[in-house]
Design an enzyme around this catalytic site. Structure first.
Site, short mmCIF file in Angstrom:
data_model
loop_
_atom_site.label_atom_id
_atom_site.label_comp_id
_atom_site.label_asym_id
_atom_site.label_seq_id
_atom_site.Cartn_x
_atom_site.Cartn_y
_atom_site.Cartn_z
CE LYS A 1 -3.94 -2.23 0.11
NZ LYS A 1 -3.50 -3.63 0.25
C1 LIG Z 1 -9.95 -2.88 -1.32
C2 LIG Z 1 -9.28 -3.57 -0.18
N1 LIG Z 1 -9.98 -3.81 0.94
C3 LIG Z 1 -9.41 -4.41 2.00
C4 LIG Z 1 -8.10 -4.82 1.99
C5 LIG Z 1 -7.54 -5.56 3.16
O1 LIG Z 1 -6.42 -4.98 3.72
P1 LIG Z 1 -5.31 -5.90 4.45
O2 LIG Z 1 -4.59 -6.65 3.42
O3 LIG Z 1 -4.45 -4.88 5.15
O4 LIG Z 1 -6.03 -6.75 5.43
C6 LIG Z 1 -7.32 -4.57 0.86
C7 LIG Z 1 -5.89 -4.96 0.84
O5 LIG Z 1 -5.33 -5.49 -0.02
C8 LIG Z 1 -7.94 -3.96 -0.27
O6 LIG Z 1 -7.25 -3.73 -1.39
#
Ligand SMILES: Cc1ncc(COP(=O)(O)O)c(C=O)c1O
Length: 395
Positions: A188
């Protein structure tokens, strides 16, 4: 070989002695968890100030942020939560964790964000929340979604996992809906390996979210520590990650400026290339975060050449992105699990499927290409490689 052909694309993450010093400071303090340190709280204050949110709660990851948001809204079996199908599976997994039902609203073909004109048709008396994903860091018709949510009394959660610093009508995403959820996972634009945050302007929800992520323990008065009012989990961020995030925050404006500048260069190159079209944004999107640079490949304009073959010919790192979530077996498997059968009866998937066809998403998943955010941090010579990759493939 010319220098511009050999200039490497930037690697990710970016860091220097500042990040190192902040991690060593936490290490030496011996205060590695938020209960006795101050690094997570300092990051929360900084991220709230940056986004203009009244409250920021740091959590273990973006999935935890979504789970916390749904948890404090008391989502459970029998509830429906509206989601777009063009998203990372975490958006849907968070809903499934509560034995609630994800209901898809198809995406808009030009933006790949939830198509607000199709939202009301999917709302029922069971709809308990709408998750608006700011896919790739762009913002779709958020205004219409918020208006519908307000009129129908349904909270809107912004999934801003990919949208740090994106804005809608001049105000940061994640602060428009009831709650906003961010991810700081390794890929990210703001990164601590794993990490997440929940934003809200609502005092009561902020308190509830804190307790939810802290195994039911709220910010209580001394002596009340173990008086539990709700269920929860341990979704806390560590002090190391808090310190790292504060250090990384020092870079995000400059990185965002660079991504925007390079995205404009790509827009100009694609404008000269029939068959390749950048994804747009909603009218109110005043700042794109460019976690991804998404564009559409129309095989018909290239004599029917398969997308994979086209990608190979590009000769630069490019991804084909998501598969249609609504067609993946995980949903049928979830709905035939014991918990779902208990709540909804047998063969629920067949009923669900009839309501959740997403033809626009299906086509989009077959045609979309992504450049990841690190490529948009390229210097002029590496950027020229990306530009040439799309220009040389003129149909
Ligand atoms: C649109 C979206 N929602 C939720 C997430 C979940 O985040 P994490 O990977 O930090 O749990 C991501 C991460 O890739 C995402 O791209």
């Amino acid at each position: 070989m010319m220098a511009e052909e050999t200039e490497a694309f930037p690697t990710w993450p970016a860091f220097d002695g500042n990040e190192e010093a902040s991690l060593v400071r936490v290490l030496k303090s011996g205060k590695w968890g938020r209960a006795n340190g101050g690094a997570v709280a300092a990051f929360e204050a900084a991220f709230a100030a940056k986004t203009g949110a009244k409250h920021c709660l740091a959590v273990a990851n973006g999935t935890s942020a979504l789970i916390t948001a749904l948890g404090v809204l008391d989502i459970g079996p029998g509830d429906e939560v509206i989601v777009p199908p063009y998203t990372f599976i975490a958006t849907v997994n968070a809903v499934l964790r509560f034995h609630a039902v994800p209901i898809f609203v198809d995406v808009d073909a030009k933006t790949l964000q939830m198509d607000a004109s199709k939202l009301e048709a999917q709302i029922t008396p069971r709809t308990k929340a709408i998750i608006m994903v700011h896919m790739a860091g762009g913002v779709g018709e958020l205004g219409k979604v918020l208006e519908i949510g307000k009129r129908r009394g349904i909270p809107v959660i912004e999934d801003a996992a990919q949208a740090h610093l994106a804005e809608w009508e001049g105000k940061h995403v994640g602060t428009h809906g009831t709650m906003g959820c961010f991810s700081f996972q390794a890929s990210k634009n703001l990164n601590s390996g794993e990490g997440g945050a929940l934003l809200t302007n609502d005092d009561a929800l902020a308190e509830k979210a804190y307790a939810f992520h802290n195994n039911s323990r709220g910010r209580t008065q001394p002596g009340e520590d173990f008086k539990y009012r709700m269920t929860g989990a341990n979704l806390r961020l560590t002090e190391f990650q808090g310190a790292l995030l504060t250090a990384q925050m020092g870079r995000i404006e400059e990185q965002a400026r660079k991504r925007t500048e390079n995205a404009k260069r790509l827009d100009a190159a694609l404008a000269k290339t029939p068959g390749l079209t950048p994804m747009g944004v909603g009218k109110g999107c005043t700042r794109h975060a460019y976690h991804l640079y998404m564009f559409r490949y129309e095989a018909a304009k290239y004599g029917g050449k398969a997308r994979d073959a086209f990608m190979k010919e590009m000769g630069v790192p490019v991804s084909s992105g998501y598969v249609p979530l609504e067609e993946e077996p995980f949903l049928e498997n979830a709905f035939s699990s014991r918990g779902y059968e208990f709540a909804y009866g047998k063969n629920y998937f067949a009923k669900w499927k009839k309501r959740n066809d997403c033809p626009v998403n299906r086509k989009a998943c077959a045609e979309t290409l992504w450049f990841t955010q690190n490529l948009l941090l390229s210097g002029p010579r590496a950027m020229a490689r990306l530009e040439r990759a799309v220009l040389a493939l003129k149909s």
